[in-house]
Design a protein around this motif. Structure first.
Motif, PDB file in Angstrom:
ATOM      1  N   UNK A 160       0.833  -1.195   0.000  1.00  0.00           N
ATOM      2  CA  UNK A 160       0.000   0.000   0.000  1.00  0.00           C
ATOM      3  C   UNK A 160       0.873   1.251   0.000  1.00  0.00           C
ATOM      4  N   UNK A 161       0.354   2.316  -0.572  1.00  0.00           N
ATOM      5  CA  UNK A 161       1.038   3.605  -0.596  1.00  0.00           C
ATOM      6  C   UNK A 161       0.659   4.367   0.667  1.00  0.00           C
ATOM      7  N   UNK A 162       1.495   4.242   1.695  1.00  0.00           N
ATOM      8  CA  UNK A 162       1.128   4.804   2.992  1.00  0.00           C
ATOM      9  C   UNK A 162       1.174   6.331   2.987  1.00  0.00           C
ATOM     10  N   UNK A 163       2.008   6.919   2.160  1.00  0.00           N
ATOM     11  CA  UNK A 163       2.001   8.381   2.064  1.00  0.00           C
ATOM     12  C   UNK A 163       0.657   8.879   1.529  1.00  0.00           C
ATOM     13  N   UNK A 164       0.158   8.201   0.525  1.00  0.00           N
ATOM     14  CA  UNK A 164      -1.142   8.580  -0.032  1.00  0.00           C
ATOM     15  C   UNK A 164      -2.255   8.343   0.975  1.00  0.00           C
ATOM     16  N   UNK A 165      -2.153   7.257   1.723  1.00  0.00           N
ATOM     17  CA  UNK A 165      -3.163   6.953   2.728  1.00  0.00           C
ATOM     18  C   UNK A 165      -3.199   8.027   3.807  1.00  0.00           C
ATOM     19  N   UNK A 166      -2.021   8.472   4.243  1.00  0.00           N
ATOM     20  CA  UNK A 166      -1.971   9.497   5.287  1.00  0.00           C
ATOM     21  C   UNK A 166      -2.584  10.806   4.823  1.00  0.00           C
ATOM     22  N   UNK A 167      -2.536  11.088   3.541  1.00  0.00           N
ATOM     23  CA  UNK A 167      -3.068  12.351   3.029  1.00  0.00           C
ATOM     24  C   UNK A 167      -4.522  12.249   2.584  1.00  0.00           C
ATOM     25  N   UNK A 168      -5.106  11.071   2.698  1.00  0.00           N
ATOM     26  CA  UNK A 168      -6.489  10.856   2.274  1.00  0.00           C
ATOM     27  C   UNK A 168      -7.436  11.112   3.435  1.00  0.00           C
ATOM     28  N   UNK A 169      -8.517  11.819   3.182  1.00  0.00           N
ATOM     29  CA  UNK A 169      -9.519  12.069   4.213  1.00  0.00           C
ATOM     30  C   UNK A 169     -10.106  10.769   4.739  1.00  0.00           C
ATOM     31  N   UNK A 170     -10.576  10.812   5.980  1.00  0.00           N
ATOM     32  CA  UNK A 170     -11.065   9.595   6.627  1.00  0.00           C
ATOM     33  C   UNK A 170     -12.269   9.004   5.905  1.00  0.00           C
ATOM     34  N   UNK A 171     -13.218   9.837   5.509  1.00  0.00           N
ATOM     35  CA  UNK A 171     -14.401   9.316   4.814  1.00  0.00           C
ATOM     36  C   UNK A 171     -14.012   8.659   3.497  1.00  0.00           C
ATOM     37  N   UNK A 172     -13.159   9.325   2.734  1.00  0.00           N
ATOM     38  CA  UNK A 172     -12.714   8.741   1.460  1.00  0.00           C
ATOM     39  C   UNK A 172     -11.970   7.432   1.696  1.00  0.00           C
ATOM     40  N   UNK A 173     -11.175   7.381   2.750  1.00  0.00           N
ATOM     41  CA  UNK A 173     -10.393   6.178   3.044  1.00  0.00           C
ATOM     42  C   UNK A 173     -11.304   5.013   3.402  1.00  0.00           C
TER      43      UNK A 173
END
Length: 219
Positions: free
Chosen positions: A158-171
């Protein structure tokens, strides 16, 4: 109407239906679809000429991906806005639906079109029009920990940098969309009464799957 609806009042009462087993669409997520059946090619043509809205909904019987005729449908579906369209040389369409809101199926209409149409109601899902609604109630730390555990379990990068920058609802909604569960589980995730409930339901499903697999006897 070419722009994205902003509230339930912006929606038409009548929409084309796309019954598709195991296909989950949630607000502000994107679902790519390959369209090749004549009835659904007509449906896409009609959507492009009108509001660009299609109701994605699961049939009650998941044994057939997209049943013919008037097979019974689930009560709750998700309205998608057609945001991308490509036509292939062999008469197929590739489209992307962006989730707008969940809807309740009021009644199916008697129509002459090869695709089904229905009257819908989205008043119960007004919060779906706010992208980050319910984020504060989600235990994001716990949710991301579940993602890490499952990534290790399933050997997924997984791309953890992208995950950290993604809003909670979108995630949460994206993870529900790509989760490897069946039609019944996808319907439960769709009908979750809140974003927090959806997140907790996915965590429970994932923990159960990992525990069951780890407990399975070796042959």
């Amino acid at each position: 109407m070419r722009k994205r609806p902003a509230q339930p009042a912006d929606l038409p009462r009548q929409v084309p239906l796309f019954p598709l087993s195991g296909a989950l669409l949630l607000p502000f997520t994107h679902r790519p679809l390959n369209i090749f059946e004549p009835r659904y090619l007509d449906m896409v043509d009609a959507a492009l000429a009108a509001e660009r809205l299609i109701g994605l909904i699961q049939p009650q019987d998941a044994s057939e991906e997209s049943p013919q005729g008037a097979a019974p449908l689930q009560e709750i579906g998700c309205l998608g806005r057609l945001t991308h369209f490509e036509e292939s040389g062999d008469g197929r369409y590739f489209i992307i639906l962006e989730g707008v809101t969940r809807f309740r199926l009021v009644r199916e209409l008697e129509v002459e079109t090869p695709y089904r149409q229905a009257e819908i109601e989205a008043g119960d899902f007004a919060s779906d029009f706010t992208r980050d609604f319910g984020e504060a109630a989600v235990d994001r730390t716990r949710f991301v920990r579940m993602m890490r555990d499952y990534a290790e379990f399933a050997n997924i990068e997984l791309n953890w940098e992208e995950i950290e920058s993604t809003g909670t609802a979108d995630l949460v909604n994206f993870c529900c969309m790509v989760s490897p569960y069946g039609a019944a589980e996808k319907q439960v995730l769709l009908e979750a009464p809140s974003l927090e409930a959806r997140a907790e339901t996915l965590i429970a499903m994932t923990e159960y799957e990992m525990a069951r697999t780890n407990a399975a006897p070796l042959n």
